[in-house]
Design a protein around this motif. Sequence first.
Motif, PDB file in Angstrom:
ATOM      1  N   PRO A   1       0.825  -1.204   0.000  1.00  0.00           N
ATOM      2  CA  PRO A   1       0.000   0.000   0.000  1.00  0.00           C
ATOM      3  C   PRO A   1       0.866   1.264   0.000  1.00  0.00           C
ATOM      4  CG  PRO A   1      -0.016  -1.023   2.157  1.00  0.00           C
ATOM      5  CD  PRO A   1       0.711  -1.954   1.235  1.00  0.00           C
TER       6      PRO A   1
ATOM      7  N   VAL B   1       0.746   3.874   6.599  1.00  0.00           N
ATOM      8  CA  VAL B   1      -0.183   3.394   5.573  1.00  0.00           C
ATOM      9  C   VAL B   1      -1.465   4.227   5.596  1.00  0.00           C
ATOM     10  CG1 VAL B   1      -1.616   1.449   4.833  1.00  0.00           C
ATOM     11  CG2 VAL B   1       0.747   1.057   5.522  1.00  0.00           C
TER      12      VAL B   1
ATOM     13  N   ALA C   1      -2.960   6.557   2.617  1.00  0.00           N
ATOM     14  CA  ALA C   1      -4.327   6.383   2.109  1.00  0.00           C
ATOM     15  C   ALA C   1      -5.181   7.624   2.356  1.00  0.00           C
ATOM     16  CB  ALA C   1      -4.978   5.173   2.765  1.00  0.00           C
TER      17      ALA C   1
ATOM     18  N   VAL D   1      -5.614  -2.667   7.710  1.00  0.00           N
ATOM     19  CA  VAL D   1      -4.223  -2.586   7.261  1.00  0.00           C
ATOM     20  C   VAL D   1      -3.537  -3.873   7.693  1.00  0.00           C
ATOM     21  CG1 VAL D   1      -2.031  -1.342   7.404  1.00  0.00           C
ATOM     22  CG2 VAL D   1      -4.197  -0.071   7.488  1.00  0.00           C
TER      23      VAL D   1
ATOM     24  N   GLN E   1      -1.038  -4.869   2.707  1.00  0.00           N
ATOM     25  CA  GLN E   1      -2.201  -4.387   1.964  1.00  0.00           C
ATOM     26  C   GLN E   1      -3.072  -3.510   2.843  1.00  0.00           C
ATOM     27  OE1 GLN E   1      -4.750  -7.620   0.776  1.00  0.00           O
ATOM     28  NE2 GLN E   1      -4.709  -8.578   2.779  1.00  0.00           N
ATOM     29  N   ILE E   2      -3.980  -2.805   2.198  1.00  0.00           N
ATOM     30  CA  ILE E   2      -5.026  -2.045   2.883  1.00  0.00           C
ATOM     31  C   ILE E   2      -6.315  -2.287   2.107  1.00  0.00           C
ATOM     32  CG2 ILE E   2      -4.470   0.066   1.599  1.00  0.00           C
ATOM     33  CD1 ILE E   2      -5.411   1.667   4.079  1.00  0.00           C
ATOM     34  N   TYR E   3      -7.409  -2.487   2.835  1.00  0.00           N
ATOM     35  CA  TYR E   3      -8.699  -2.715   2.183  1.00  0.00           C
ATOM     36  C   TYR E   3      -9.818  -2.317   3.141  1.00  0.00           C
ATOM     37  CZ  TYR E   3      -8.568  -7.112   4.858  1.00  0.00           C
ATOM     38  OH  TYR E   3      -8.481  -8.051   5.854  1.00  0.00           O
TER      39      TYR E   3
ATOM     40  N   ALA F   1      -6.596   6.231  -2.316  1.00  0.00           N
ATOM     41  CA  ALA F   1      -6.014   4.976  -1.850  1.00  0.00           C
ATOM     42  C   ALA F   1      -6.451   3.782  -2.684  1.00  0.00           C
ATOM     43  CB  ALA F   1      -6.375   4.734  -0.399  1.00  0.00           C
TER      44      ALA F   1
END
Length: 136
Positions: free
Chosen positions: A39, A67, A71, A112, A122-124, A135
Motif C-alpha cells: 500500500p 499506511v 491512504a 491494514v 495491503q489495505i482494504y 487509496a
Amino acid sequence: MTQPNHPRGNPSATRLLRNGGATFALFLVLTACASLRPPPMAVPETAMVSTLERFSPNPCNPAVASVLAGANVPLSNIRSVAYGLYRDEITGRIIRYDAWVGLKDQPGSIVVTVDDTCRPIQIYAREGARLPVAAR
C-alpha cells in the motif's frame, strides 16, 4: 501393450508431466503475487502513532500510521483501532497482524495488514467502509 513414448507407458515421462504441472502452478502463483503492490505510505501526522497506541498498543503502529497517511485517512476521523493476529500453526509464531481501523464518518473498518516485521502488505475496506479515493 504400452508404448515407450506414451506418457502412461513411461514412468519418467509421467513424472515429468506431474513436475511440469507443479512448476507451472508455482509460476502462476508467483506471477499473481508479483502483481501485488504494498500500500502507499506517507509520513503520518505527528499525533497519529500516539493515537493508535492509545486505542491499541502494538509494535506495528508506526507502520500502520504511515499506511493510513498514504491512504489519506485523517487522524481526526479515526474512531477505533483493534488488532487481529495470525500465528503459524506449527510454531505458534506471529506471522501477520490486521489493524482494523474504525472511522467516525462511516460504518465498517479499514484494514491494514502487516507482516511479523511490520512491513505493510495491503489495505482494504470491510463491512461497508470505503477507502479514500486516492487509496484505491
